[in-house]
Scaffold this motif. Structure first.
Motif, mmCIF file in Angstrom:
data_model
loop_
_atom_site.group_PDB
_atom_site.id
_atom_site.type_symbol
_atom_site.label_atom_id
_atom_site.label_comp_id
_atom_site.label_asym_id
_atom_site.label_seq_id
_atom_site.Cartn_x
_atom_site.Cartn_y
_atom_site.Cartn_z
ATOM 1 N N ALA A 118 1.007 -1.213 0.003
ATOM 2 C CA ALA A 118 0.088 -0.164 0.080
ATOM 3 C C ALA A 118 0.675 1.398 0.145
ATOM 4 O O ALA A 118 0.322 2.320 -0.400
ATOM 5 C CB ALA A 118 -0.892 0.053 1.124
ATOM 6 N N VAL A 119 2.111 1.266 0.257
ATOM 7 C CA VAL A 119 2.818 2.426 0.278
ATOM 8 C C VAL A 119 3.069 2.883 -0.892
ATOM 9 O O VAL A 119 3.487 4.231 -1.432
ATOM 10 C CB VAL A 119 4.465 2.044 0.838
ATOM 11 C CG1 VAL A 119 4.231 1.807 2.165
ATOM 12 C CG2 VAL A 119 5.067 1.122 -0.202
ATOM 13 N N PHE A 120 2.930 2.131 -2.373
ATOM 14 C CA PHE A 120 3.024 2.404 -3.677
ATOM 15 C C PHE A 120 2.027 2.991 -4.155
ATOM 16 O O PHE A 120 2.305 4.246 -5.156
ATOM 17 C CB PHE A 120 3.299 0.937 -4.503
ATOM 18 C CG PHE A 120 4.764 0.521 -4.271
ATOM 19 C CD1 PHE A 120 5.822 1.040 -4.482
ATOM 20 C CD2 PHE A 120 4.627 -0.786 -3.712
ATOM 21 C CE1 PHE A 120 7.111 0.490 -3.690
ATOM 22 C CE2 PHE A 120 5.525 -1.406 -3.157
ATOM 23 C CZ PHE A 120 6.890 -0.860 -3.358
ATOM 24 N N GLY A 121 0.802 2.977 -3.909
ATOM 25 C CA GLY A 121 -0.587 3.583 -4.410
ATOM 26 C C GLY A 121 -0.495 2.928 -5.988
ATOM 27 O O GLY A 121 -0.103 1.805 -6.186
ATOM 28 N N GLY A 141 -1.705 3.113 3.917
ATOM 29 C CA GLY A 141 -0.619 3.039 3.299
ATOM 30 C C GLY A 141 0.365 4.292 3.593
ATOM 31 O O GLY A 141 1.642 3.913 3.917
ATOM 32 N N TYR A 142 -0.092 5.215 4.096
ATOM 33 C CA TYR A 142 0.843 6.395 4.437
ATOM 34 C C TYR A 142 1.473 6.119 5.815
ATOM 35 O O TYR A 142 2.506 6.651 6.142
ATOM 36 C CB TYR A 142 -0.120 7.749 4.455
ATOM 37 C CG TYR A 142 0.960 8.782 4.954
ATOM 38 C CD1 TYR A 142 1.968 9.232 4.246
ATOM 39 C CD2 TYR A 142 0.619 9.354 6.338
ATOM 40 C CE1 TYR A 142 2.630 10.239 4.784
ATOM 41 C CE2 TYR A 142 1.470 10.262 6.760
ATOM 42 C CZ TYR A 142 2.357 10.920 5.987
ATOM 43 O OH TYR A 142 3.159 11.613 6.642
ATOM 44 N N THR A 143 0.636 5.637 7.007
ATOM 45 C CA THR A 143 1.118 5.317 8.018
ATOM 46 C C THR A 143 2.484 4.059 7.878
ATOM 47 O O THR A 143 3.481 4.411 8.565
ATOM 48 C CB THR A 143 0.220 4.661 9.002
ATOM 49 O OG1 THR A 143 -0.025 3.415 8.589
ATOM 50 C CG2 THR A 143 -0.994 5.473 9.170
ATOM 51 N N GLU A 148 8.405 3.605 7.567
ATOM 52 C CA GLU A 148 9.331 3.167 7.123
ATOM 53 C C GLU A 148 10.870 4.345 7.182
ATOM 54 O O GLU A 148 11.633 4.252 7.438
ATOM 55 C CB GLU A 148 9.176 2.916 5.634
ATOM 56 C CG GLU A 148 8.467 1.671 5.290
ATOM 57 C CD GLU A 148 8.587 1.383 3.939
ATOM 58 O OE1 GLU A 148 9.217 1.965 2.925
ATOM 59 O OE2 GLU A 148 8.131 0.314 3.564
ATOM 60 N N GLU A 149 10.082 5.575 7.098
ATOM 61 C CA GLU A 149 11.050 7.076 7.339
ATOM 62 C C GLU A 149 11.290 7.058 8.593
ATOM 63 O O GLU A 149 12.500 7.216 8.825
ATOM 64 C CB GLU A 149 10.364 8.173 6.681
ATOM 65 C CG GLU A 149 10.042 8.144 5.266
ATOM 66 C CD GLU A 149 11.110 8.170 4.271
ATOM 67 O OE1 GLU A 149 11.896 8.578 4.717
ATOM 68 O OE2 GLU A 149 10.704 7.551 3.300
ATOM 69 N N PHE A 150 10.598 6.886 9.528
ATOM 70 C CA PHE A 150 10.901 6.846 11.149
ATOM 71 C C PHE A 150 12.160 5.913 11.144
ATOM 72 O O PHE A 150 13.072 6.161 11.799
ATOM 73 C CB PHE A 150 10.000 6.499 11.927
ATOM 74 C CG PHE A 150 8.506 7.291 11.978
ATOM 75 C CD1 PHE A 150 9.030 8.783 12.136
ATOM 76 C CD2 PHE A 150 7.538 7.078 12.209
ATOM 77 C CE1 PHE A 150 7.845 9.770 11.837
ATOM 78 C CE2 PHE A 150 6.256 7.778 12.207
ATOM 79 C CZ PHE A 150 6.468 9.297 12.084
ATOM 80 N N MET A 151 11.892 4.788 10.836
ATOM 81 C CA MET A 151 13.184 3.608 10.894
ATOM 82 C C MET A 151 14.281 4.159 10.464
ATOM 83 O O MET A 151 15.467 3.885 10.969
ATOM 84 C CB MET A 151 12.590 2.414 10.401
ATOM 85 C CG MET A 151 11.545 1.730 11.190
ATOM 86 S SD MET A 151 10.984 0.178 10.892
ATOM 87 C CE MET A 151 10.711 -0.029 8.956
#
Ligand code: UFG
Length: 327
Positions: A118-121, A141-143, A148-151
């Protein structure tokens, strides 16, 4: 290794626990049982009934000392996330930040995370590889993308090494039949087909038959939950051995249409499975499937149980067993 599995009583989490145990890892499950089931726990493992929204309870868990953790605790209904984003902000984002903070405070610096296709859209090209643009169609998907960015930041600043596993359409049940706890109020295709096959609902809807696909229905990449579970074990080994983070797509690389899935289920179950073609469901891309080349190269992983017959047969057996026990 001593591994904390957060969300380990859930559908995917319980399959991950089973594979970790098979490799000799020592498991503690942390779960609030909001969708996880007691039935999915193994008596050999420790269990902590806790909620990721309470950092104190995470702190108590991490204080036990773990080499690594697996994070699968999240809400996952894409449609619902567009109606009630607050629920997804609080649980998926705040909950994950609590986990990250507690983990690094307790020096637990290897993490495997349930991310999503769902991250891709909407796909810009097929098959979808890891570098495909990320433009989620829904807040769920945004969450996953934001986590992924936080990590990545926690890797840079705190030395957290993570594996982000982007599942395509998770389906199927434990082929050994040990795990058969059913998800409550499912919205996904295969569980709905099974509810009709088992007489738990009268008929089903097929959303849209005018897509630009050979039979007009949407195509997805269904990947068996046991294949996904094995990828977690391999990903954990990889990040520990290489001390390096990793993001991979996990799919079977095969596209199956909704009609193909329903017809295969009729053949395998011998049930009529009445289905009406109805309007498209908003937000459904016509066609989605992965390349898992990177997972093959880095993890020596490939889908082994993800053929349609195994997906349907293993799910049907879980539903039959459940129904037999709940007569
Ligand atoms: N579908 C029907 N009838 C139903 C249910 C689903 O026709 O009753 C169709 C959908 O329209 C879609 C396909 O079956 O074309 C698959 O739908 P699912 O709801 O099972 O799965 P999605 O592809 O919408 O999403 C799933 C997960 C997401 C994940 C995504 C990744 O639910 O969390 O796969 O590909 F992000």
């Amino acid at each position: 290794m001593k591994v904390l599995v957060i969300g380990g009583a859930g559908y995917i989490g319980s399959h991950v626990v089973k594979e970790l145990m098979a490799q000799g890892h020592e498991i503690t499950v942390f779960d609030n049982l909001s969708s996880g089931l007691l039935q999915n726990l193994f008596k050999e493992n420790d269990f902590i009934a806790g909620d990721i929204l309470y950092k104190d309870s995470l702190d108590k868990a991490f204080a036990r000392g773990f080499d690594a953790f697996i994070h699968l605790a999240a809400f996952k209904a894409a449609g619902e996330s567009m109606i009630n984003p607050e629920k997804y902000s609080v649980n998926n984002i705040t909950g994950t930040l609590n986990i990250l903070n507690s983990a690094v405070e307790h020096n637990c610096k290897y993490m495997v995370f349930s991310s999503s296709a769902a991250v891709f859209g909407e796909p810009k090209y097929l098959p979808i590889d890891e570098d495909h643009p990320k433009d989620p169609e829904n807040y769920y998907g945004y969450t996953k993308l934001s986590i992924e960015e936080f990590m990545k930041w926690y890797d840079k600043i705190k030395g957290l090494k993570f594996a982000a596993l982007r599942y395509f359409n998770a389906a199927g049940y434990d082929p050994d039949g040990v795990l058969y706890g059913l998800e409550q109020n499912p919205a996904n295709l295969l569980p709905i087909i099974m509810e009709v096959a088992c007489g738990m609902r009268d008929k089903m809807k097929i959303f849209g038959k005018d897509y630009d696909t050979p039979d007009g229905t949407c195509i997805r990449d269904y990947v068996h939950v046991t294949d996904l579970a094995r990828a977690h074990v391999k990903a954990l080994d990889y990040i520990v051995k290489n001390n390096e983070s990793l993001t991979v797509n996990l799919g079977s690389e095969k596209g199956t249409s909704v009609t193909e899935m329903v017809e295969a289920a009729r053949r395998i179950t011998g049930q009529p499975i009445p289905a009406d073609y109805v309007e498209r469901r908003p937000g459904d891309p016509a066609c989605l499937y992965a390349t898992s080349k990177k997972a093959a190269e880095k993890l020596n992983w490939k889908a082994e149980y993800s053929d349609i017959d195994t997906l349907i047969d293993s799910t049907y057996k879980a539903y039959q067993r459940y129904n037999k026990e709940h007569k």
